[in-house]
Design an enzyme around this catalytic site. Structure first.
Site, PDB file in Angstrom:
ATOM      1  N   GLY A  65       0.831  -1.196   0.000  1.00  0.00           N
ATOM      2  CA  GLY A  65       0.000   0.000   0.000  1.00  0.00           C
ATOM      3  C   GLY A  65       0.863   1.241   0.000  1.00  0.00           C
ATOM      4  CB  SER A  66       1.629   3.912  -1.575  1.00  0.00           C
ATOM      5  OG  SER A  66       0.654   4.061  -2.578  1.00  0.00           O
TER       6      SER A  66
ATOM      7  N   GLY B 157       4.104   7.758   2.716  1.00  0.00           N
ATOM      8  CA  GLY B 157       5.064   6.816   2.164  1.00  0.00           C
ATOM      9  C   GLY B 157       4.393   5.564   1.645  1.00  0.00           C
TER      10      GLY B 157
ATOM     11  CB  VAL C 132       3.258  -0.479   3.800  1.00  0.00           C
ATOM     12  CG1 VAL C 132       3.518  -1.744   4.605  1.00  0.00           C
ATOM     13  CG2 VAL C 132       2.994   0.704   4.726  1.00  0.00           C
TER      14      VAL C 132
ATOM     15  CE  LYS D 131       3.591   4.431   8.074  1.00  0.00           C
ATOM     16  NZ  LYS D 131       2.715   4.657   9.240  1.00  0.00           N
TER      17      LYS D 131
ATOM     18  CG  ASP E 197      -6.375   7.635  10.539  1.00  0.00           C
ATOM     19  OD1 ASP E 197      -7.538   8.061  10.331  1.00  0.00           O
ATOM     20  OD2 ASP E 197      -5.543   7.502   9.631  1.00  0.00           O
TER      21      ASP E 197
END
Length: 177
Positions: free
Chosen positions: A19-20, A24, A26, A41, A135
């Site tokens: 993912g991004s 940044g 991962v 990460k 989050d």
């Protein structure tokens, strides 16, 4: 480093991107000496010059290192060089709750409680340490093959009672923010 070349954590071989985001990306990687799978990460190159953001990235690593909950991804290492910064952590092998909901649709109440149990225990572990995740959302809940879940991404976590700017994903933010 030139043009397309990306810095990588020494001792690990990247397998694929998981993912991004703005901070940044991962990646899934294997540790060279034993083949263990990990998640790395990487801090975005454009944020490496932002001193306050690098400090938050370091703080995320310290927080993960202090956590001892099986319901959160475990820190393996933090690496910072002149070429980049990265958090090496336990690979939580699964899919985000967001992906699961997209592919399977809504669940019933019992299934929802089962799926959320681990991530809520991860949230409780953070709260017991005096940390607010800020989050908690479907993208940060990883559902493993057996249905167990873990809470990930403590990038904007803060000590309870800390002031500061509102942060998080608006639809999931606490109303007081």
């Amino acid at each position: 480093m030139n043009g397309d070349e990306r810095w990588g954590v020494p001792g690990y071989t990247e397998v694929r991107e998981l993912g991004s985001g703005a901070a940044g990306r991962v990646v899934l990687a294997t540790r060279d000496h034993d083949g263990a799978e990990v998640a790395i990460k990487y801090l975005s190159d454009r944020l490496r010059d932002d001193v306050s953001f690098v400090a938050r990235f370091r703080q995320e690593a310290r927080l993960l290192g202090a956590m001892r909950s099986p319901h959160n991804a475990r820190l393996i290492d933090y690496i910072e060089t002149g070429h980049g910064a990265a958090i090496v952590m336990e690979l939580v092998n699964g899919v985000s709750l967001r992906e699961l909901l997209r592919s399977e649709g809504p669940t019933g109440p019992e299934a929802a409680l089962t799926v959320l149990k681990g991530s809520l225990q991860g949230l409780a572990a953070a709260h017991a340490m005096g940390i607010v995740h800020r989050d908690y959302k479907p993208e940060n809940i990883i559902v493993q093959g057996d249905g167990a879940t873990k809470l990930v991404d403590f990038g904007i976590a803060v000590p309870a009672g800390a002031g500061g700017e509102a942060a998080g994903t608006p639809p999931y933010m606490a109303p007081e923010q």
